[in-house]
Structures are given as C-alpha cells and as structure tokens.
Design an enzyme around this catalytic site. Structure first.
Site, short mmCIF file in Angstrom:
data_model
loop_
_atom_site.label_atom_id
_atom_site.label_comp_id
_atom_site.label_asym_id
_atom_site.label_seq_id
_atom_site.Cartn_x
_atom_site.Cartn_y
_atom_site.Cartn_z
N TYR A 75 0.82 -1.21 0.00
CA TYR A 75 0.00 0.00 0.00
C TYR A 75 0.86 1.26 0.00
O TYR A 75 0.63 2.19 0.78
CB TYR A 75 -0.93 0.00 1.22
CG TYR A 75 -1.64 -1.31 1.43
CD1 TYR A 75 -2.57 -1.77 0.50
CD2 TYR A 75 -1.36 -2.12 2.54
CE1 TYR A 75 -3.21 -2.98 0.67
CE2 TYR A 75 -2.00 -3.34 2.70
CZ TYR A 75 -2.92 -3.76 1.77
OH TYR A 75 -3.55 -4.96 1.93
N LYS A 87 -2.64 -16.47 8.90
CA LYS A 87 -1.90 -15.59 9.80
C LYS A 87 -1.20 -16.35 10.95
O LYS A 87 -0.09 -16.81 10.78
CB LYS A 87 -2.82 -14.49 10.34
CG LYS A 87 -3.19 -13.45 9.25
CD LYS A 87 -3.69 -12.18 9.87
CE LYS A 87 -4.21 -11.20 8.85
NZ LYS A 87 -3.22 -10.31 8.28
N ASP A 109 -14.52 -16.37 7.92
CA ASP A 109 -13.11 -16.06 7.66
C ASP A 109 -12.46 -15.73 9.01
O ASP A 109 -12.61 -14.63 9.53
CB ASP A 109 -13.02 -14.87 6.69
CG ASP A 109 -11.59 -14.42 6.43
OD1 ASP A 109 -10.67 -14.92 7.11
OD2 ASP A 109 -11.39 -13.54 5.56
N TYR A 126 -13.16 -7.14 5.24
CA TYR A 126 -11.92 -7.26 4.46
C TYR A 126 -11.56 -8.74 4.37
O TYR A 126 -11.52 -9.43 5.40
CB TYR A 126 -10.77 -6.49 5.12
CG TYR A 126 -9.46 -6.67 4.37
CD1 TYR A 126 -9.19 -5.91 3.23
CD2 TYR A 126 -8.52 -7.63 4.77
CE1 TYR A 126 -8.01 -6.10 2.52
CE2 TYR A 126 -7.35 -7.82 4.07
CZ TYR A 126 -7.09 -7.05 2.94
OH TYR A 126 -5.93 -7.24 2.23
C1 LIG Z 1 -9.95 -11.47 7.70
C2 LIG Z 1 -8.87 -11.55 6.66
N1 LIG Z 1 -9.01 -12.37 5.62
C3 LIG Z 1 -8.07 -12.49 4.68
C4 LIG Z 1 -6.90 -11.77 4.75
C5 LIG Z 1 -5.85 -11.92 3.67
O1 LIG Z 1 -4.78 -12.64 4.15
P1 LIG Z 1 -3.35 -12.54 3.39
O2 LIG Z 1 -2.85 -11.15 3.64
O3 LIG Z 1 -2.53 -13.60 4.06
O4 LIG Z 1 -3.58 -12.82 1.96
C6 LIG Z 1 -6.70 -10.90 5.83
C7 LIG Z 1 -5.45 -10.09 5.93
O5 LIG Z 1 -5.36 -9.14 6.66
C8 LIG Z 1 -7.71 -10.77 6.81
O6 LIG Z 1 -7.58 -9.94 7.84
#
Ligand SMILES: Cc1ncc(COP(=O)(O)O)c(C=O)c1O
Length: 434
Positions: free
Chosen positions: A15, A272, A243, A143
């Site tokens: 970013y 993560k 998610d 997100y």
């Molecule tokens: C809830 C959520 N899903 C998906 C992602 C995407 O993960 P990555 O950055 O490992 O592609 C993130 C990243 O911050 C996230 O917070």
C-alpha cells in the site's frame, strides 16, 4: 547505494507509492515481542507483524521444526504427492476446527484460502445442479484480502474502489451495528435477510469475519449476528463461510471468534497465526457435505492448485505452532491483555481528537477524528520504542499473545501519545488501509 536507498528506489512496499514512499525501517532480527533494527534500536511489535506473530518472533520450537523439516524435504508438488507434515497438520486442524470441518485445502496465503472457500461454495451449487448460484454475499466494512475475488467481497467503499472494473459484482449487506456486548437488536440482521432473500437464487454463500471486522473497520459486533446469519443461510440454501484469518487463534478471547455464537460455518478459513507468523500458510476447512457434493458433481475435481500448496516447511511450522497453542493458556493471557488495554485506553475516550475507544481480547482500538501527522507517528514510534501501524482513523494494537504487562503498558503509552497529538493534515486515499 545502501540497502535502504536501493529499497526506496526499486522495491514496492504494501500500500505504498514507489515514487515517494513513506520511510521504512531496516529490520535485522527479532525475538519475542521485539524487532531489532540495523541501528541497534529495538521496537515492540505492537501489531504482531500484521497479526500473525502470536507466540512472539523466532520461537525456538518453530525455528527448530522448520530446520528439521528442511533437512528432509523443503518442497514437493502436492499434485501427485503427499507428505507427513501435511497429513499431521490436517488431522490437527480437524481436531480443533468446528465439528465436522475436517476436509482441508492448504493455501499459500489468507487471500488464496478465501478465494478457495468461495470457489468451493460456487462449485458446491454447480454440482448440486444450480450453477446460477454463483454469487457471494459479504458485509460492508469487511476485508478478505487483495486478490480479485477477495477485493470483490471486501468493503465496496474501501481501499479497492479503483479496481471495480476487474471485480465481479457481488452482494453486500450493511455493516453489523450491534456492538459486541450490547443487547442484541434483531433489526441488525434485517439488511442481510433482505439481500439474501431477494437474491437467493443467485447466492452460493454468505461470508464474514466473525465478531471482528478487522482491516477495514476495526468493528467488534454481536455474536448474535452470526446466529441470525446461520438461520438466514439455512432458510435460503446458502453456505456460510467464516473467515477466521484475523480473529482466529485466540485474538478475541476464545480459539475461534465465532465460538461465542454457538453456530458453525460450512467452510472456515484460517491463516496468519497458523504458523505463529514464521512462514506463510493458510487453509480452507470444509464440511464433508461440501466436499462430497463437489466430488459427486462434474467435473468432480476441485479446480484449484497453487504451486506451493501444503509446503512441507510451512506445515512443519504450523504443527509446532499448534503445539504451542495447545500448551499455552492463551485464553488467560488474552483476558489479561484485554483488561490492561481497557484500563489503559479508556481514559483516552475524553480527548478532543478521539471518537471512540474499543477493546476486545488482544485488540485495542482508538478511533480518532483525524490521524496525527506522519511525523508525529514516527516520533511516537521512536520515542516509545513501539512499532504501530495506524491506518484510516484507527490507532490500534494487536500485539503478540505472549505480551507481558510491561509490554502492554509501553504500547498503551505510545497509543496515548498519539491520541494526544494534534490531528494531522487531511488524509490522502493511500492512508485508508492497514
Ligand atoms: C480477515 C482476513 N481475511 C483475509 C486476509 C488476507 O490474508 P493474506 O494477507 O494472508 O492474503 C486478511 C489479511 O489481513 C484478513 O484480515
């Protein structure tokens, strides 16, 4: 050219502009909650390197697991091969996942696992004779990553608007407004109910970040919402995807953020903290019903396969990370961190530039009217020796879950310093993301 000069001239950072990038610091090593810079300065990593370094940096057990695995098998394509780290990790994940989510697809990043989860939902309906059910319903303020389908299901007015042209159109319900711990207001789910019922013939799945909308909104919302979500999905034949990439692994208190709702999804994504922030790995976990329906349809095969799928080094790291999760009482640690954030951050609520202070688990957020200047942010980072990465209107910390009380006090002081600072200039578009 020095390392930093070369970096500034030729390398993109997340970013960031490549022409006039914000300054970056040169990290040379890390241990526990601290990063060490080339200058010898140490910074507490108050964002656990984008929320993944749960057990602290360079945990010897995880480093050793990667080293041992590297002597045997660093990588092999997962098409046509398997290996014990993948099999052991799949078993271990199934044992801690919501009941029944024991079919595992390994992905190389969180975004890819979300793409995979959505593709599973679409292929599930295609295999059930409903290829027209190929849209996803997501929540405003959410997100899910930066790849194209992830952008299309993240907040429609968030950081990805420039790319609308390449995104397929999906459906959105209003951002949950009923806060975590507030009395449940049944009208909060009415937007979701309306969207799903109006378009049910087109909808493959509903997706959300359970309880904690992180990277776009820093919004903690009622677990009741998830119960309604489950009911609405069941009534309209849509699959439910949670998610848990940001909120999972104890970030909000329990192991999975959705646990407090008492309902389970059909597909769940994790990433993560899965490897404790040592190497990239994520997974989409699906129910037997989802997996078997896909397999019984045509073409039967699930059409996705990344080159580094189930990388053995990453799987070994994740197994070592799960061992640490198992033997550490993170619920207690996180409850203490939550208490300390509440006590430390609450007094900031009365400051003129502060709009709101909210805390859940090991996540503390100060929402400001306007972000202090870049210079003030850098000054606070250096003065307190605390790495913060504020974005949008949010000054926040999601520290390693092992952070002790002294570390949390330092983080609180750095955040308080910024909450007291003068509001900075009008934000530019590029300030509006994590
Ligand atoms: C809830 C959520 N899903 C998906 C992602 C995407 O993960 P990555 O950055 O490992 O592609 C993130 C990243 O911050 C996230 O917070």
């Amino acid at each position: 050219m020095t390392t930093l000069e070369y970096d500034r001239a030729f390398i993109w950072h997340p970013y960031a502009s490549i022409k006039d990038p914000p300054p970056v610091r040169l990290a040379v090593s890390a241990s526990g909650t601290e990063l060490t810079l080339d200058t010898g300065a140490k910074l507490v990593d108050a964002v656990s390197s984008w929320w993944c370094v749960a057990h602290g940096h360079n945990r010897p057990e995880i480093v050793e697991a990667i080293r041992r695995q590297s002597e045997k098998l660093c990588h092999v394509m997962f098409g046509g091969f398997t290996h014990s780290p993948a099999v052991e990790l799949a078993q271990r994940l199934a044992a801690i996942a919501p009941k029944g989510l024991d079919r595992v697809f390994f992905a190389d990043s969180g975004s890819i696992s979300v793409e995979v989860a959505c593709k599973m939902a679409v292929q599930f309906h295609a295999s059930s004779g409903h290829p027209e059910r190929n849209k996803i319903v997501a929540l405003k303020g959410g997100y899910h990553g930066d790849t194209s389908l992830c952008m299309a299901i993240s907040d429609p007015d968030g950081m990805h608007t420039l790319f609308r042209g390449v995104m397929t159109k999906q459906f959105f319900a209003e951002k949950p407004a009923c806060g975590f711990g507030a009395d449940w207001d049944p009208s909060d789910a009415s937007s979701l109910e309306r969207v799903v019922s109006e378009h049910s013939g087109e909808i493959a799945a509903v997706i959300c970040e359970p309880v904690f909308q992180a990277a776009n909104a820093m919004n903690f919302y009622s677990p009741h919402y998830l119960r309604e979500m489950r009911r609405i999905c069941d009534e309209h034949g849509a699959l439910l995807i949670f998610d848990e990439i940001a909120a999972g692994f104890y970030r909000t208190g329990p192991r999975w953020a959705h646990e407090r709702s008492g309902v389970s999804p059909d597909i769940m994504t994790v990433g993560k903290a899965l490897t404790g922030g040592h190497i990239t790995l994520a997974a989409a976990l699906a129910s037997r019903r989802v997996a078997e329906t896909i397999s019984n349809g045509r073409p039967g095969a699930f059409m996705h396969g990344p080159t580094y799928m189930a990388n053995p080094l990453a799987c070994a790291a994740a197994i070592a990370s799960l061992d640490i999760f198992e033997k550490t009482d993170y619920s207690a640690n996180v409850a203490r961190i939550e208490r300390e954030f509440r006590e430390g951050l609450a007094p900031l609520a009365s400051l003129p530039n502060v709009r709101d202070v909210r805390v859940l688990g090991a996540a503390g957020v100060v929402e400001v009217e306007r972000m202090p200047s870049r210079a003030d942010i850098d000054r606070a980072i250096d003065a307190h020796g605390v790495w913060l990465r504020p974005f949008g209107n949010f000054i926040y910390s999601m520290p390693p879950l092992v952070s002790d009380s002294a570390t949390i006090r330092r983080i609180v002081s750095a955040i308080a310093d910024l909450a007291h600072a003068e509001p900075g200039p009008e934000p530019e578009d590029s300030d509006f993301h994590e």
